[in-house]
Scaffold this motif. Structure first.
Motif, short mmCIF file in Angstrom:
data_model
loop_
_atom_site.label_atom_id
_atom_site.label_comp_id
_atom_site.label_asym_id
_atom_site.label_seq_id
_atom_site.Cartn_x
_atom_site.Cartn_y
_atom_site.Cartn_z
N UNK A 44 30.56 -16.35 77.71
CA UNK A 44 29.18 -16.51 78.05
C UNK A 44 28.45 -15.30 77.55
N UNK A 45 27.20 -15.48 77.44
CA UNK A 45 26.35 -14.46 76.90
C UNK A 45 25.66 -13.83 78.09
N UNK A 46 25.70 -12.54 78.18
CA UNK A 46 25.07 -11.95 79.36
C UNK A 46 23.71 -11.38 79.00
N UNK A 75 20.77 -12.39 79.17
CA UNK A 75 19.68 -12.52 80.14
C UNK A 75 19.86 -11.61 81.35
N UNK A 76 21.02 -11.03 81.51
CA UNK A 76 21.21 -10.19 82.67
C UNK A 76 20.49 -8.86 82.53
N UNK A 77 19.99 -8.60 81.34
CA UNK A 77 19.24 -7.37 81.13
C UNK A 77 20.06 -6.15 81.50
N UNK A 78 21.30 -6.19 81.09
CA UNK A 78 22.14 -5.04 81.33
C UNK A 78 21.65 -3.91 80.43
N UNK A 79 21.90 -2.69 80.86
CA UNK A 79 21.45 -1.55 80.09
C UNK A 79 22.11 -1.55 78.71
#
Lengths: 846, 309
Positions: A372-374, A376-380
């Motif tokens: 999965x692509x993360x 959208x989680x707006x990880x740093x």
């Protein structure tokens, strides 16, 4: 057991049958809202009853023709010993005359088991109770028996109860005066069948010679004989409370005995997973699963180990039967005494791992894996990557780095670094060696010794007719420097203040502009700013009201204005407006409410403190504020600490809080003096480099290294490529390197040879390699490289490159053109596929 | 929104136990109960089978990629009590080293951070942990064994990132790196081991789980000076362990799940924790600014459904 209730998947993936008093066919489908009268099987699946078959009343056992692709053909074993071929409604088998046909033993007795051969699919075996001297295991070929009866077609099919029935002849029969309890065909050998007999043994019989028993063992476990569908070596059976697993090659004793508390009623190997056996106990609500691990150590097979797992499919008590799905992984159906059917999938262990590209990889059963692509989680880390691609931190003008980020704190830092750097350059902050000194450093405060001068100004002198009081401000050249750092550099030049405020107005920061005007004691100006604020801006109209309120300013302690403002300011939401009124209504020079107004930017607060606080209080305030900001990891604190040890501590806190290694490393490299490159900073640098490496951002990494080397010359990478002569093996580059330094073997020519090119080895005089395309020797002057500047490196397309595998090469531009159209090396007779072996180019060039 | 990007049919004949992407995200290795390890080329979103490695005689439980500076090495461990290190040459893998000094199934392998050199830790059902170190001078592997690390068996090992010990004085010179690793086992314990003069000593015994510890993961560090470990257990809990100095540890229960928790894994920067459980769900967790852990999304695997919370 009063009634039998069984369930079985059919060879058609979405259909199953249940049978007890009648045989029912169901179709499974994913849940849909508009389907009525469907039976819920699980949270996502339901079933519809398609057909029922009520022709048989005394069904003892049943098996489904394994090649039933579209229509189902059932072999039903009845209590009178007959095997009836049956279907649901009209089917393709009708033309073959199969439905309704019965296979009849010579003597009537109960049929215990019926079993289709999965390879010779027309063979069906039946296991019967004992009858004097008759055989108990009969194997028919349904196609042959129908051919045999071609001339008397219909006789068998029409009335099976008629005494004149001609018995279809079995192709094999054995087991005189024996009882067959259960049986299973070998899955890889169509001629072999395993039969549990007489409550005392399991026999393997080759039907080509049914009287000879291939192998047998003495055991009471004659029930539920089943062959591992994936491996003929393993066979399972049960008796009362025990399940036995056998190795068919070594059949004397079971390799495994599994004990249960209650009698076992059914066992089945999972067809989709190796060595997984499911079992069901009487009056139980769980299915027991056994994962049997066979191991070979050296050449010996050691006792298998078993991982036991119980699954409760969720149906109520008393599961009567279960059936594995033939193809869907780990899926089975159960049927309970109440008739409730449950569709269940056994979930295996999921393993998951993060991939460097910030995807997750996980396993699912046997075949699938998903990422999965993360994003959208707006990880740093995703932000870091985007910023790295945008060239963040590498811009020569330091403030431009702030424009790349969408984070106000970070862009403020970059702007401040630019500002402080510029101030140091302009010599305004003389007295510090630091590149970016903090306010604390430039103030050089000594709390015990008040060095600042203080001035008292009458409010009335400043154009506020209603006021009698004085305002006290402090001045010192160090304080001026600090104000410069806070970008409040308007002390001597009121034009600058006006410009600054106009700039703020353009940015629609009306309240901040007004506050700064007030703090610089220009109340008139503040009123103008507020009243100029256009109404369409958020709370624009109330700003005009504020201007009105401000116009009434008086410092008379008992005035209505003051009383009103003291109470009303609590209701203000804008921090700058609050600060304005706090400042104007304050008593005894107690500015705590302004200083602690966290909505006011740190530089404004510090500048304010530098103007209005005496040395000792200023010192305490700055100390407190910087400790707090360091603790929070708030990068605005750099203004106070500057680039010293405290600054490093602050960066570390920021990093701990945000994980933003990129900004941390970049700020450290660009702002901190190289003498302070402690282990910590080196670690940041290497962490950031590692991150770029992992993402394969080679170009960004290279730019970072280049930037780094200008700040930190000690870290310049050592030379990694050496050119040596093909013939004598001596280094050419070392020679050239020495040459340009004037220490080579020919010092005479070094003075004039700054453009020297060699086309032969300086040691053995043999020629240097040639470009495979243009046949020029390496070192031959190329046309375009003849610029006047001796320090300029020739353009990249004219560089020499070579394949690491076949060692052929040439000028970069020539090679690139060649490999645009070819995959093999340009050198004749060299078949090296240079371009495809170059893993880096594969990775980058799509 | 979390989206599923890709799904690969591995062609394994039995359950896949582990899937690992290499350092650059170019290759994917999978291992399975069918005794094989498969390596796929996954760059540019493709999936091409590069090699099918046969050498184990039992289910292969876990695999690990080495840091690329040691070449493309892949370690695998199996029920057959062996650890095999495979080396790639021209896209094909061959057996490079085999370690067979465990008495029972080897459940976990992991390469140490590259700063420590080429070092591999293996946890086995015989209760011991082996640490294999490559000696460049002799081209040999030196094996050290922690006997009886976990009674009944060790299920997982994970290395601490290479962090220099924190000091108040930043200007101090070079500090020696301390090798640490964490392990979890069937004795319900999470243990932290430290290398001390050629020996491995038990530094800490973390006792909170009430059932088998299934997986442990030491969070990677990007310059941070505190340590975080996640552990998950048969007792359905995920516990986050934190420490500022590497010796004193505090525990927080991330959540008690509905079923066994199988696996925990940290993202590259150690910011997001992925958790997989027997309830067939994968959840992603992130620490908010107040220091609380929040579920940022979960994926119901069976249907590929995604729920955002």
């Amino acid at each position: 057991m009063s009634s039998k209730l069984e369930i079985q998947w059919t060879p058609i993936p979405n259909k199953f049958i249940t049978w007890g008093s009648e045989i029912c066919l169901y179709e499974v489908h994913q849940d849909r809202d508009n389907v009525f009268q469907s039976i819920k099987l699980s949270s996502t699946t339901s079933a519809n009853l398609l057909a029922t078959n009520t022709n048989h009343h005394y069904v003892k056992c049943l098996d489904i023709y394994p090649k039933s692709d579209a229509d189902l053909l059932l072999a039903v074993g009845l209590s009178n010993g007959r095997i009836s071929l049956s279907t649901f409604g009209p089917t393709e088998y009708d033309s073959l005359g199969l439905p309704g046909k019965e296979l009849v033993p010579r003597h009537a007795r109960q049929c215990n088991t019926v079993c289709w051969n999965t390879i010779e699919t027309s063979w069906v075996a039946a296991g019967l109770d004992k009858y004097r001297s008759d055989n108990s295991v009969l194997i028919w070929d349904i196609t042959k028996s129908s051919q045999n009866n071609d001339n008397s077609s219909g006789r068998l099919a029409v009335n099976t109860m008629a005494p004149a029935v001609e018995l279809a002849k079995p192709i094999a029969e054995f087991g005189v005066s024996e009882t067959a309890h259960s049986m299973a065909w070998f899955s890889s050998n169509s001629k072999l069948i395993a039969v549990g007999m007489n409550l005392k043994n399991i026999k393997f019989v080759d039907i080509r010679d049914p009287n000879k028993i291939t192998n047998s063992t003495l055991t009471k476990a004659v029930f539920g004989v089943c062959m591992d569908p994936n491996d003929d070596r393993h066979l399972a059976s049960f008796f009362e409370n025990n399940i036995y697993v056998w190795d068919t090659r070594n059949f004397e004793k079971p390799i495994l005995t599994l004990h249960h508390n209650k009698p076992v009623i059914k066992i089945a190997w999972c067809p989709t997973k190796y060595n997984l056996l499911g079992s069901l106990q009487k009056e139980s609500s769980v299915i027991n699963l056994y994962d049997i691990q066979h191991t070979v150590i050296g050449n010996e097979e050691v006792e298998p180990s078993v991982l036991e797992r119980d699954v409760a499919p969720g149906s109520p008590h008393n599961i009567m039967s279960f059936s594995w799905h033939n193809t869907d992984e780990n899926r089975f159906l159960t049927i309970a005494l109440s008739g409730t059917i449950t569709d269940y999938t056994v979930f295996d262990r999921i393993t998951l791992n993060w991939a460097p590209t910030s995807n997750v990889v996980w396993t699912y059963g046997r075949k699938t894996m998903k990422y999965i692509n993360d994003y959208p989680l707006q990880d740093i880390s995703t932000k870091i990557k985007q910023r790295a691609l945008a060239g963040y931190g590498l811009k020569a003008e330091i403030y431009k780095n702030g424009e790349i980020v969408d984070n106000e704190m970070l862009s403020n830092v970059w702007n401040w670094l630019y500002l402080s750097g510029k101030l140091v350059e302009d010599g305004l902050l003389n007295g510090t060696q630091c590149k970016h000194p903090g306010v604390q450093a430039v103030l050089k405060l000594d709390p015990s010794n008040n060095k600042s001068d203080h001035y008292s100004l009458l409010w009335s002198d400043l154009g506020n007719k209603n006021c009698q009081g004085v305002v006290r401000i402090f001045k010192h050249e160090d304080r001026d420097k600090a104000l410069h750092l806070c970008s409040w550099h308007f002390e001597r030049d009121s034009n600058k203040l006006t410009q600054f405020l106009e700039q703020l107005e353009k940015e629609q920061a009306y309240t901040r502009a007004a506050a700064i005007a007030v703090f610089n004691l220009k109340i008139r100006l503040a009123i103008d700013i507020l009243s100029r604020a256009p109404e369409n801006v958020s709370f624009g109209s109330s700003l005009n009201v504020m201007a009105m309120a401000l116009a009434g300013f008086t410092d008379d302690k008992s005035s209505v204005w003051k009383q009103f403002c003291s109470t009303a300011k609590q209701k203000l939401s804008d921090p700058y407006l609050k600060a304005i009124f706090s400042f104007l209504t304050t008593e005894n020079y107690n500015y705590e409410s302004v200083l602690n107004e966290s909505g006011v930017t740190v530089d404004d607060r510090v500048a304010f403190a530098c103007m209005f606080l005496p040395d000792n209080r200023l010192h305490d305030y700055l100390k407190r504020l910087s400790d707090k900001l360091i603790e929070e990891g708030n990068l605005d604190g750099l203004l106070l600490t500057g680039t010293n040890q405290d600054g490093i501590r602050l960066l570390q806190r920021y990093l701990d809080a945000t994980g933003d290694i990129q900004s941390t490393a970049l700020i450290a490299v660009r702002a901190f003096p190289v003498e302070m490159f402690s282990e910590t900073i080196k670690e940041w640098i290497s962490s950031y480099r590692n991150l770029l490496d992992t993402w394969q951002l080679w170009n960004e990494r290279a730019h970072f290294d280049i930037m780094l080397s200008t700040y930190w010359p000690a870290d310049t990478a050592p030379q990694q490529v050496y050119v040596s002569c093909n013939f004598c093996g001596k280094s050419i580059s070392a020679y050239m390197y020495g040459l340009t330094r004037g220490r080579g073997p020919f010092p005479r020519i070094s003075g004039t040879a700054n453009k020297l090119k060699m086309s032969s080895c300086p040691n053995c005089r043999k020629p240097l390699p040639r470009c495979a395309i243009c046949l020029m020797h390496m070192g031959t002057t190329t046309g375009s490289g003849s610029g006047g500047d001796s320090n300029k490196i020739i353009e990249f397309p004219n560089w020499f490159t070579w394949c690491q595998t076949c060692r052929h090469g040439g000028h970069v531009s020539h090679m690139t053109h060649w490999f645009d159209e070819h995959s093999e090396c340009p050198v004749t007779a060299c078949t090296c596929k240079c371009f495809s072996v170059d893993s880096v180019s594969n990775a980058i060039i799509k | 929104m979390v989206s599923i990007l890709n799904s690969i049919d591995t062609g394994h004949e039995d359950m896949v136990h582990d899937a690992e992407v290499d350092y650059y995200g170019l290759r994917l290795a999978t291992c399975s109960s069918d005794n094989s390890v498969k390596v796929y080329d996954i760059k540019n979103g493709g999936t091409a089978l590069l090699d099918d490695l046969k050498g184990h005689f039992g289910p292969v439980w876990q695999i690990a990629w080495s840091h690329p500076k040691f070449g493309n090495l892949l370690a695998s461990c199996s029920y057959d009590r062996k650890v095999i290190i495979w080396k790639e040459q021209n896209g094909k893998f061959s057996k490079y080293y085999e370690y067979a000094n465990h008495d029972s199934s080897v459940n976990s392998v992991q390469f140490a951070p590259p700063e420590y050199g080429l070092v591999l830790a293996c946890g086995s059902s015989d209760g011991s942990i082996s640490i294999l170190t490559y000696i460049a001078e002799t081209h040999n592997w030196d094996a050290k064994k922690i006997q009886n690390a976990h009674a009944i068996g060790c299920n997982a090992v994970s290395w601490a990132p290479a962090i220099t010990p924190i000091t108040s004085d930043y200007s101090q010179g070079e500090q020696k790196l301390v090798k640490r690793l964490v392990s979890g086992g069937c004795d319900n314990l999470v243990k932290i081991w430290r290398e001390e003069d050629d020996r491995w000593v038990e530094e800490n015994k973390l006792e909170v789980h009430s059932d088998w510890v299934r997986d442990v993961a030491w969070a990677p560090s990007v310059g941070l000076h505190h340590h975080t470990i996640a552990s998950c257990s048969q007792d359905r809990r995920v516990i986050i362990w934190t420490s500022d100095d590497g010796t004193n540890w505090n525990s927080t229960v991330l959540q008690t799940f509905d079923d066994v928790v199988w696996n925990v894994s940290w993202s590259l920067n150690g910011n997001i924790l992925a958790v997989s459980g027997g309830d067939n769900k994968i959840t992603l967790w992130k620490q908010n600014l107040q220091g609380n852990w929040q579920c940022v999304s979960d994926v119901v695997k069976g249907q590929g459904q995604i729920n955002n919370q």
